[in-house]
Design an enzyme around this catalytic site. Structure first.
Site, short mmCIF file in Angstrom:
data_model
loop_
_atom_site.label_atom_id
_atom_site.label_comp_id
_atom_site.label_asym_id
_atom_site.label_seq_id
_atom_site.Cartn_x
_atom_site.Cartn_y
_atom_site.Cartn_z
N GLN A 1 3.15 9.80 1.86
CA GLN A 1 4.42 9.09 1.69
C GLN A 1 5.13 9.49 0.40
O GLN A 1 6.30 9.15 0.21
CB GLN A 1 4.20 7.58 1.67
CG GLN A 1 3.77 7.01 3.01
CD GLN A 1 3.70 5.50 2.93
OE1 GLN A 1 2.69 4.95 2.50
NE2 GLN A 1 4.78 4.82 3.31
N CYS B 1 7.12 -0.53 6.46
CA CYS B 1 6.62 0.70 5.84
C CYS B 1 7.69 1.24 4.91
O CYS B 1 8.86 1.29 5.29
CB CYS B 1 6.30 1.71 6.93
SG CYS B 1 5.62 3.25 6.30
N LEU B 2 7.29 1.68 3.72
CA LEU B 2 8.25 2.23 2.77
C LEU B 2 8.91 3.50 3.33
O LEU B 2 10.02 3.84 2.93
CB LEU B 2 7.57 2.55 1.44
CG LEU B 2 7.01 1.32 0.70
CD1 LEU B 2 6.23 1.77 -0.54
CD2 LEU B 2 8.10 0.33 0.32
N HIS C 1 -1.57 6.83 7.93
CA HIS C 1 -0.66 7.80 7.30
C HIS C 1 -1.38 9.12 7.00
O HIS C 1 -0.76 10.19 7.03
CB HIS C 1 -0.10 7.25 5.98
CG HIS C 1 1.07 6.32 6.14
ND1 HIS C 1 2.23 6.69 6.77
CD2 HIS C 1 1.26 5.03 5.73
CE1 HIS C 1 3.09 5.68 6.75
NE2 HIS C 1 2.53 4.66 6.13
N HIS D 1 -3.13 0.58 8.53
CA HIS D 1 -1.77 1.12 8.37
C HIS D 1 -1.78 2.33 7.43
O HIS D 1 -1.23 3.40 7.75
CB HIS D 1 -0.85 0.02 7.83
CG HIS D 1 0.56 0.46 7.57
ND1 HIS D 1 1.64 -0.10 8.20
CD2 HIS D 1 1.08 1.41 6.74
CE1 HIS D 1 2.74 0.49 7.78
NE2 HIS D 1 2.42 1.41 6.89
N GLU D 2 -2.42 2.17 6.26
CA GLU D 2 -2.36 3.23 5.23
C GLU D 2 -3.17 4.45 5.64
O GLU D 2 -2.74 5.60 5.44
CB GLU D 2 -2.84 2.70 3.88
CG GLU D 2 -2.00 1.57 3.31
CD GLU D 2 -0.52 1.89 3.20
OE1 GLU D 2 -0.15 3.08 3.11
OE2 GLU D 2 0.28 0.95 3.25
N GLY E 1 0.84 -1.19 0.00
CA GLY E 1 0.00 0.00 0.00
C GLY E 1 0.87 1.23 0.00
O GLY E 1 2.07 1.17 0.30
NI NI Z 1 3.49 2.80 5.70
#
Ligand code: NI
Length: 186
Positions: free
Chosen positions: A56, A104-105, A150, A146-147, A51
């Protein structure tokens, strides 16, 4: 389509509350917003993420993309079709939670054990402005929590209860991966 640069932890954009998307702008197929969504999808594929949230990639707006098929970082999970969510809101968080190893990226090499509700309700719009409302459980529920976190300025570290379960990926592979338990998550 250009790949977008990933904002890493420490970049203030990750800690801002993202702005809602203007649905009139979304309705224009030639809008920059539609091109941006395509770029988000390309970037998610390129980075190997399950995701990606707009903050991000340095845009503080409420858009999330997700997709999961086979991903060696998350073996054995149920597939999620390519999904674009605009102005998503979660509610009805189940009291029941389950721990999973997230990454996480924006946190590159870290893995952490995070408790998440097992079931949630999603309200959102798709990229064409169509309404989405559904109850979600399993891996998709975890990815959504999670997404969408953000978009509120949270990262998975904020949801951890036990920082002894924070690990670099290399040490995670060495010390924490249990083949009988594939519950590691994005
Ligand atoms: Ni993340």
């Amino acid at each position: 389509m250009p790949l977008l640069k990933i904002a890493k932890l420490g970049n203030p954009v990750l800690r801002q509350v993202a702005k809602p998307v203007d649905l009139n702008e979304l309705a224009d197929p030639e809008s920059e917003l539609q091109a941006f969504i395509d770029d988000m999808i390309e970037t998610m594929y390129h980075e190997g993420g399950v995701g990606l949230a707009a903050p991000q990639v340095n845009q503080s707006i409420q858009i999330v993309v997700l997709e999961y098929s086979e991903n060696k970082r998350y073996p054995g999970e149920t597939s999620i079709p390519l999904t674009v969510l605009v102005n998503p809101v979660l509610s009805d968080y189940s009291k029941e939670t389950k721990d999973g190893w997230e990454s996480c990226l924006s946190l590159v090499d870290f893995r952490g054990l995070v408790p998440r509700s097992t079931t949630i309700t999603l309200n959102a719009y798709d990229r064409h402005g169509g309404k989405i409302q559904k109850t979600v459980s399993g891996f998709e529920a975890v990815v959504l929590q999670h997404e969408i976190d953000h978009l509120q300025g949270f990262v998975f570290l904020d949801r951890m209860k036990d920082f002894t379960k924070l690990s670099y990926q290399e040490e995670f592979d060495k010390f924490w991966v249990k083949k009988e338990d594939n519950s590691f998550l994005e």
